[in-house]
Scaffold this motif. Structure first.
Motif, short mmCIF file in Angstrom:
data_model
loop_
_atom_site.label_atom_id
_atom_site.label_comp_id
_atom_site.label_asym_id
_atom_site.label_seq_id
_atom_site.Cartn_x
_atom_site.Cartn_y
_atom_site.Cartn_z
N CYS A 66 0.87 -1.17 0.00
CA CYS A 66 0.00 0.00 0.00
C CYS A 66 0.91 1.22 0.00
CB CYS A 66 -0.96 -0.01 1.18
SG CYS A 66 -0.16 -0.05 2.77
N PRO A 67 0.41 2.36 -0.47
CA PRO A 67 1.27 3.54 -0.64
C PRO A 67 2.01 3.94 0.64
CG PRO A 67 -0.88 3.91 -1.65
CD PRO A 67 -0.97 2.60 -0.92
N GLU A 68 1.40 3.72 1.80
CA GLU A 68 2.02 4.15 3.06
C GLU A 68 3.19 3.25 3.46
OE1 GLU A 68 -1.38 3.38 2.90
OE2 GLU A 68 -1.83 5.46 2.35
N LYS A 69 3.12 1.97 3.09
CA LYS A 69 4.10 1.02 3.63
C LYS A 69 5.15 0.56 2.63
CE LYS A 69 1.13 -0.68 7.29
NZ LYS A 69 0.13 -1.70 7.59
N LEU A 70 4.90 0.75 1.35
CA LEU A 70 5.87 0.29 0.35
C LEU A 70 6.63 1.49 -0.21
CD1 LEU A 70 6.80 -2.29 -1.22
CD2 LEU A 70 5.18 -1.63 -2.99
N ASN A 93 -7.03 -3.01 -4.22
CA ASN A 93 -5.82 -2.22 -3.97
C ASN A 93 -5.01 -2.55 -2.73
OD1 ASN A 93 -4.74 -0.20 -5.65
ND2 ASN A 93 -6.78 0.72 -5.67
N TYR A 94 -5.05 -3.77 -2.29
CA TYR A 94 -4.25 -4.09 -1.11
C TYR A 94 -3.90 -5.56 -1.04
CZ TYR A 94 -2.66 -4.73 3.65
OH TYR A 94 -1.90 -5.07 4.75
N ILE A 95 -2.65 -5.86 -0.71
CA ILE A 95 -2.26 -7.23 -0.37
C ILE A 95 -1.16 -7.19 0.69
CG2 ILE A 95 -0.44 -7.54 -2.11
CD1 ILE A 95 -1.52 -10.46 -2.50
N LYS A 96 -1.23 -8.13 1.61
CA LYS A 96 -0.11 -8.40 2.51
C LYS A 96 0.30 -9.83 2.25
CE LYS A 96 1.52 -8.51 7.26
NZ LYS A 96 1.25 -8.19 8.67
N ALA A 97 1.52 -10.00 1.78
CA ALA A 97 1.98 -11.33 1.40
C ALA A 97 3.21 -11.74 2.19
CB ALA A 97 2.30 -11.37 -0.09
N MET A 98 3.22 -12.98 2.62
CA MET A 98 4.43 -13.58 3.17
C MET A 98 5.29 -13.99 1.98
SD MET A 98 4.81 -17.00 5.55
CE MET A 98 3.83 -16.39 6.91
N ARG A 99 6.58 -13.64 2.05
CA ARG A 99 7.52 -14.05 1.00
C ARG A 99 8.42 -15.11 1.59
NH1 ARG A 99 10.38 -8.76 -1.48
NH2 ARG A 99 11.28 -8.71 0.62
N LEU A 100 8.54 -16.21 0.89
CA LEU A 100 9.38 -17.31 1.37
C LEU A 100 10.50 -17.55 0.37
CD1 LEU A 100 6.13 -19.00 2.21
CD2 LEU A 100 7.88 -18.92 3.97
N PHE A 101 11.57 -18.18 0.84
CA PHE A 101 12.70 -18.43 -0.05
C PHE A 101 13.56 -19.55 0.54
CE2 PHE A 101 16.33 -17.53 -2.75
CZ PHE A 101 15.75 -16.99 -3.88
N VAL A 102 14.23 -20.27 -0.35
CA VAL A 102 15.19 -21.28 0.09
C VAL A 102 16.53 -20.57 0.31
CG1 VAL A 102 16.38 -23.42 -0.52
CG2 VAL A 102 14.04 -23.04 -1.32
N GLY A 103 16.92 -20.39 1.57
CA GLY A 103 18.19 -19.72 1.85
C GLY A 103 18.11 -18.22 1.68
#
Ligand code: KMT
Ligand code: NI
Length: 180
Positions: A70-74, A141-151
């Motif tokens: 969202c514009p405030e947080k990104l 107009n809004y998403i909160k996503a967990m981002r995951l990754f190997v390492g």
């Protein structure tokens, strides 16, 4: 929490659904054939959810953070929104778990058509390394996503065309060439 369909080719607002007329839905099995995996999880309890824990262990997803769009947080919101929607690939999986809001992950099928994957709260999606894709918010107009990754995470996008990358060649061998 996850629905997919073939897109029309109008140039209207990217945040609109862009269904074809008549609508052409795509099954989760068909997505899996393209290497796109998905799960439905309990987003209200992601901190303790055994389902999420199992997936992370099985697939080696050691890294985790959150991306609040969202514009405030990104920072650099407008710029990022634009770059998310440029067609690109990564040399690793793109793993996103929607814990609030919703958004569209567009992926190319084997014949280069756009499939729009609508991920809502509780939906987790894995885009394989080397698949061409893009992301946009929907009209909410809004998403909160967990981002995951190997390492250690590498988020670098390679905008199309980047067909010479090993990740691209390996993707085609694994998911496209065999199918045709
Ligand atoms: C990406 O790589 O396109 C993103 O991180 C988009 C935001 S995740 C919902
Ligand atoms: Ni990406």
């Amino acid at each position: 929490v996850i629905q997919a369909w073939y897109m029309d080719d109008s140039n209207e607002d990217q945040r609109l659904p862009h269904h074809r007329e008549p609508k052409e839905f795509v099954s989760l099995d068909k997505l899996a054939e393209l290497g796109v995996l998905s799960w439905r999880l309990d987003a209200d309890n992601y901190e303790t959810d055994e389902g999420l824990k199992k997936i992370r262990e099985a697939r080696g997803y050691s890294y985790m953070d959150f991306c609040d769009i969202c514009p405030e947080k990104l920072p650099n919101y407008e710029e990022k929104i634009k770059s998310f929607f440029e067609e690109h690939l990564h040399t690793d999986e793109e793993i996103r778990y929607c814990v609030a809001g919703s958004g569209y992950f567009d992926v190319r099928d084997a014949k280069d058509g756009w499939i729009r994957v609508w991920v809502k709260k509780g939906g987790m999606i894995v885009l394989p390394a080397g698949i061409y894709h893009r992301f946009t918010l929907d009209t909410d107009n809004y998403i909160k996503a967990m981002r995951l990754f190997v390492g250690d995470p590498i988020w670098t996008p390679f905008n199309r065309p980047h067909d010479h990358l090993p990740a691209r060649k390996e993707y085609l061998e694994a998911f496209v060439e065999k199918g045709d």
